[in-house]
Motif scaffolding. Sequence first.
Motif, PDB file in Angstrom:
ATOM      1  N   ASP A 182      -1.541  -1.797   7.475  1.00 47.09           N
ATOM      2  CA  ASP A 182      -2.080  -3.025   8.062  1.00 47.09           C
ATOM      3  C   ASP A 182      -1.552  -4.256   7.336  1.00 47.09           C
ATOM      4  OD1 ASP A 182      -3.505  -1.646   9.947  1.00 47.09           O
ATOM      5  OD2 ASP A 182      -5.398  -1.711   8.845  1.00 47.09           O
ATOM      6  N   LEU A 183      -1.449  -4.167   6.004  1.00 49.28           N
ATOM      7  CA  LEU A 183      -0.964  -5.300   5.218  1.00 49.28           C
ATOM      8  C   LEU A 183       0.489  -5.611   5.560  1.00 49.28           C
ATOM      9  CD1 LEU A 183      -1.298  -7.378   2.950  1.00 49.28           C
ATOM     10  CD2 LEU A 183      -0.672  -5.574   1.318  1.00 49.28           C
ATOM     11  N   LEU A 184       1.352  -4.558   5.588  1.00 48.07           N
ATOM     12  CA  LEU A 184       2.765  -4.785   5.895  1.00 48.07           C
ATOM     13  C   LEU A 184       2.929  -5.285   7.324  1.00 48.07           C
ATOM     14  CD1 LEU A 184       5.659  -4.675   4.959  1.00 48.07           C
ATOM     15  CD2 LEU A 184       5.750  -2.261   5.612  1.00 48.07           C
ATOM     16  N   PHE A 185       2.164  -4.708   8.245  1.00 51.78           N
ATOM     17  CA  PHE A 185       2.183  -5.177   9.632  1.00 51.78           C
ATOM     18  C   PHE A 185       1.844  -6.666   9.686  1.00 51.78           C
ATOM     19  CE2 PHE A 185       0.080  -6.121  13.634  1.00 51.78           C
ATOM     20  CZ  PHE A 185       0.903  -5.531  14.577  1.00 51.78           C
ATOM     21  N   GLY A 186       0.806  -7.057   8.958  1.00 50.61           N
ATOM     22  CA  GLY A 186       0.404  -8.460   8.949  1.00 50.61           C
ATOM     23  C   GLY A 186       1.458  -9.382   8.361  1.00 50.61           C
ATOM     24  N   ILE A 187       2.108  -8.924   7.292  1.00 50.07           N
ATOM     25  CA  ILE A 187       3.162  -9.730   6.667  1.00 50.07           C
ATOM     26  C   ILE A 187       4.310  -9.963   7.641  1.00 50.07           C
ATOM     27  CG2 ILE A 187       4.963  -9.712   4.890  1.00 50.07           C
ATOM     28  CD1 ILE A 187       2.937  -8.310   3.059  1.00 50.07           C
ATOM     29  N   ILE A 188       4.734  -8.889   8.296  1.00 52.43           N
ATOM     30  CA  ILE A 188       5.865  -9.008   9.226  1.00 52.43           C
ATOM     31  C   ILE A 188       5.499  -9.901  10.402  1.00 52.43           C
ATOM     32  CG2 ILE A 188       7.347  -7.720  10.815  1.00 52.43           C
ATOM     33  CD1 ILE A 188       7.063  -5.330   8.857  1.00 52.43           C
TER      34      ILE A 188
END
Length: 389
Positions: A182-188
């Motif tokens: 979820d964190l990486l998805f949000g960053i991208i």
Amino acid sequence: MRREGSATDDWSRPGPTGIAPDSNARLPDDGEEGEHVVIGRLIRRLKISDPPARFQALATNVLRASIGVEAAAWVPAGEHEDVIVSGAVEGMTSRCYRLLGGSPGRDGVHLADAPEAARVALAPPSVRGFAAVGAGSAGALVVVNPVEGRAIGALEIERGQYVASLIAAQSHNARIYADLKDLLFGIIRALTAAIDAKDPYTSGHSERVARIAVRIAEEMGMPPHKRSDLYLTGLLHDVGKIGIDDDVLKKVGALTPEEYRRIQEHVEIGVTILRDLKKLRHILPGVRHHHESLDGTGYPDGLAGDEIPIEARILAVADSFDAMSSNRPYRRRLSPMQIDDILAKGRGSQWDPEVVDALHACRMDVEAIRQKGLGDSLFGVVDVTLGRR
């Protein structure tokens, strides 16, 4: 010991539902060897990217088959989580297993919801019937009715405790993985939104380029994991434009040589933005080199031919195609005929001929991608990215 992949170990292979086909298969009676086989095979199948229920189904099935009981169940501590049952005992429902797993110390207590013969026996090695063989804060692993009238012994309890530990560890790590995803998805998504906010005229451009590039790569036979990398690269190929001044980026008239040089800096700025994100380092070559030309006249490094990463060569075509197909402050979108003419002239000098040919081969799909706009492919791609070492 049974060899991996032999016809005699089908008990460890889950079917379509995650439950192995052979309910009566047993491991050898040698406790040490049997335990090694059970734990080793479960560890090899332990993936933190899998939903916990999938591993729980496999683990309970493997335990049931290896120690020879009518049923085995994982009973999570959380009431909102499903009880996972392998095998069946007549009259037993998931609620019965829930009570068994949550009743430490209630040896011999009758359960109103269980069949008449059901009794609870937690851990005593000589008691036939039910045992919570592995319990902890995450939940309990319950085994029911050994076959052939055997008692639940110390070996079964110890093996169950190992399996319960693996289930608890996988469940914990899967939750951490989901949070990281979820964190990486949000960053991208935040970075792509920042690109779109920087220049409204190119809103959605990065997403379209990513999806067009993936379709071209598919036409060229690129394997799925490479296409996942390419999709991420396409999403973030222009992230460096965040660092370009608006008066240059949004200029309506022709750019001066100095302004054009400043625009070119976006590829190196993009690498600077992304290079500290360890899980995204593999996409940096595509970000840096998507404006290289096949004849060596591109930027930033003047690479030529096969020196240019294949991902960058594909992105160069996808990027140019979408740009020519879109309205800009300084011109209206080009017609399909004009685009084809420009691609033909640049084939072999600016763009890789194989990539241009692949674009033409899937042109109808590419046009459909442009009409659909934003996609929802990112979650699957993030799985691949987080799985990298």
